[in-house]
Design a protein around this motif. Structure first.
Motif, short mmCIF file in Angstrom:
data_model
loop_
_atom_site.label_atom_id
_atom_site.label_comp_id
_atom_site.label_asym_id
_atom_site.label_seq_id
_atom_site.Cartn_x
_atom_site.Cartn_y
_atom_site.Cartn_z
N ARG A 1 -0.67 3.40 -5.06
CA ARG A 1 0.17 3.17 -3.91
C ARG A 1 0.37 4.62 -3.28
N ASP B 1 0.77 -1.09 -0.04
CA ASP B 1 -0.05 0.09 -0.08
C ASP B 1 0.96 1.13 0.06
N GLU B 2 2.13 1.18 0.29
CA GLU B 2 2.94 2.42 0.39
C GLU B 2 4.26 2.24 -0.17
#
Length: 112
Positions: free
Chosen positions: A56, A24-25
């Protein structure tokens, strides 16, 4: 004569780059002086992350930056204006964030 006063001889030390590539990052942490080859490498990794199809959050942490050259300032400014979140958790990094968040390239200058 020994270097007892802690003077730095030679070019300033390069930065240390840490990458966290999660689902997600995508996070880049920069420590030290952001200049030269490290600017090119961070720019390459950031552009590569932007080209990915999965959405993301992209974060650049400048909390441990001690300075940057003009190219480093410009890349951080491009990242900021592209929507990359800039994390700045120290008083000096807040000064840098203020500088890179300004509109236009004229104020980008080397910070030692």
């Amino acid at each position: 004569m020994s270097n007892t006063m802690g003077l730095l001889l030679g070019p300033p030390p390069m930065s240390t780059i840490k990458i966290y590539d999660g689902a997600d990052e995508f996070r880049i942490e920069i420590a030290g002086r952001f200049q030269a080859d490290s600017v090119n490498e961070v720019g390459r990794m950031w552009r590569s992350a932007l080209r990915e199809t999965k959405p993301r959050k992209c974060i650049v942490d400048i909390s441990r930056i001690s300075g940057y050259d003009t190219a480093g300032c410009r890349l951080l400014r491009d990242m900021y204006h592209h929507g990359t979140q800039i994390a700045a958790g120290t008083p000096m990094s807040l000064v840098f964030l203020n500088e890179i968040s300004k509109i236009g390239r004229a104020s980008c200058r080397e910070r030692v």
